[in-house]
Scaffold this active site. Sequence first.
Site, PDB file in Angstrom:
ATOM      1  N   LYS A 168      -6.564   3.850  -2.389  1.00  9.63           N
ATOM      2  CA  LYS A 168      -6.367   2.459  -2.018  1.00  9.63           C
ATOM      3  C   LYS A 168      -5.714   2.451  -0.667  1.00  9.63           C
ATOM      4  O   LYS A 168      -4.421   2.427  -0.484  1.00  9.63           O
ATOM      5  CB  LYS A 168      -5.322   2.185  -3.203  1.00  9.63           C
ATOM      6  N   GLU A 224      -2.479   5.860  -2.175  1.00 15.08           N
ATOM      7  CA  GLU A 224      -2.483   4.541  -1.269  1.00 15.08           C
ATOM      8  C   GLU A 224      -1.799   4.696  -0.165  1.00 15.08           C
ATOM      9  O   GLU A 224      -0.704   4.667   0.316  1.00 15.08           O
ATOM     10  CB  GLU A 224      -1.873   3.542  -1.996  1.00 15.08           C
TER      11      GLU A 224
HETATM   12  O1  LIG Z   1       6.799  -2.564  -3.371  1.00 12.48           O
HETATM   13  P1  LIG Z   1       5.994  -1.697  -2.126  1.00 12.48           P
HETATM   14  O2  LIG Z   1       5.722  -0.237  -2.345  1.00 12.48           O
HETATM   15  O3  LIG Z   1       6.479  -2.250  -0.856  1.00 12.48           O
HETATM   16  O4  LIG Z   1       4.430  -2.380  -2.567  1.00 12.48           O
HETATM   17  C1  LIG Z   1       4.364  -3.596  -2.630  1.00 12.48           C
HETATM   18  C2  LIG Z   1       2.987  -3.919  -3.192  1.00 12.48           C
HETATM   19  O5  LIG Z   1       1.859  -3.371  -2.131  1.00 12.48           O
HETATM   20  C3  LIG Z   1       1.100  -2.854  -3.112  1.00 12.48           C
HETATM   21  O6  LIG Z   1       0.705  -1.437  -3.010  1.00 12.48           O
HETATM   22  C4  LIG Z   1      -0.391  -3.714  -2.809  1.00 12.48           C
HETATM   23  O7  LIG Z   1      -0.140  -4.874  -3.145  1.00 12.48           O
HETATM   24  P2  LIG Z   1      -0.653  -5.977  -1.891  1.00 12.48           P
HETATM   25  O8  LIG Z   1      -2.138  -6.287  -2.429  1.00 12.48           O
HETATM   26  O9  LIG Z   1       0.225  -7.413  -2.185  1.00 12.48           O
HETATM   27  O10 LIG Z   1      -0.340  -5.480  -0.617  1.00 12.48           O
HETATM   28  C5  LIG Z   1       1.251  -3.172  -4.512  1.00 12.48           C
HETATM   29  O11 LIG Z   1       0.815  -2.241  -5.511  1.00 12.48           O
HETATM   30  C6  LIG Z   1       2.763  -3.284  -4.341  1.00 12.48           C
HETATM   31  O12 LIG Z   1       3.290  -4.033  -5.318  1.00 12.48           O
END
Ligand SMILES: O=P(O)(O)OC[C@H]1O[C@](O)(COP(=O)(O)O)[C@@H](O)[C@@H]1O
Length: 396
Positions: free
Chosen positions: A272, A230
Amino acid sequence: MPTTNTYSDPHNLFSVPDITPEKYGDKFSGHGDIPVYLPAHYSHFDAHELIAVASALVNPRGRGIYATDEAPLDLDGLLDKTSHEVGVPVQHLSDEAKKERRKQWRCDVYNSISNEHISGIILHAESLHDFNLGPLLSSKGIIPGIRANGELTPIPRAEHEFIVQGLDGLLGKLQAARALGARFSKWRAPIACSSHIAGYPTSISLQIQAETLAQFAAVSQQAGLVPIVEPDVDFSRDADLSKSVHVHEAAISMIYERMKAHGVLLEGTLLKPSFPQPGLRNNERPNVTAEEIALATATMLTRCVPIAVAGVLFLSGGLSSDTATSYLSALNELVASAPERSALKRLPPLTFSFGRAIQGDALKCWVKGDKDGMKTMLAKWSKISADAANGPKVKN
Ligand SMILES: O=P(O)(O)OC[C@H]1O[C@](O)(COP(=O)(O)O)[C@@H](O)[C@@H]1O
């Protein structure tokens, strides 16, 4: 005689009774109906499951992942912030009570969600280990996955760029997650992005993120989990769309270069990414259309994602649910309407791995004690996300 060790023979690392070829009914063909030439360090047995799981997460077309892997502190903050927004008094809770509240939220969500539009759910280690919620999801036909990345630490001398921690001990951590039902894992790497003047990202940060993501992907496959890499390109600054596209392309190209160097089986991986877009402080931002984002995103992907990769699942990144789903919908409409000779036709399934875009409205209901409303909102945004991933409806 070939030498094997724990690293070259991943199948022996862990007992995997549920991936017997008999269970999949494929007479040990190695990888179901997907023919693939395998690197020497992968047994057919391992490759079979990785490819099958990666494919199941993005097929049939339209299904996608729901990301519920917020760190406990972040989830506490989200619950308090949402309570405040909807006028519910924010309670002062003990640590124990906060954990119980997190467990209740996770349990209610996982009990409510259906596998009609959701192929997999990303869990935080707390949900998998402490709350033991993997089997609940598996029993509903939803594939559980684990957040693999650790915390961020600044790159020395770089104010806004970060190293993602968590590679130490990762193999054991992912094997333990597999024992509790996980079949995929995810690692988020934040990438700063700003105008040419400020100059983010730095070249060293891109190299660090690419190498870290590639090492994560290799270890994840050793543990028998499909890695989701990601690269999350920031859009809070002043970059224009063209800079954002350039940064996405550079970051993703480097990630695959390093993944190939580490011998990662690309067919058993997923990407992702964020959507390329003008930053919130760029003057293009108010007028940019979903169609422009879609064209920029699709073109960027054709230029840097190897054709072997099983699928692309977008994060929502704090965009509103409407905006995130409109970008995904415009993207799939563009691909569907492109001429057969266009490179866009060779893109893999383009779907969602949304967190906030799926659960924002559901959270508002839940903090008010409205569990039916929560269920309705989860179903609503899962369906809208799946429709967006499906592309245009066939007109009769
Ligand atoms: O805790 P992090 O690493 O800041 O990530 C926050 C969120 O972003 C993501 O990677 C993507 O989520 P969103 O669709 O809310 O952006 C989630 O898997 C994760 O919970």
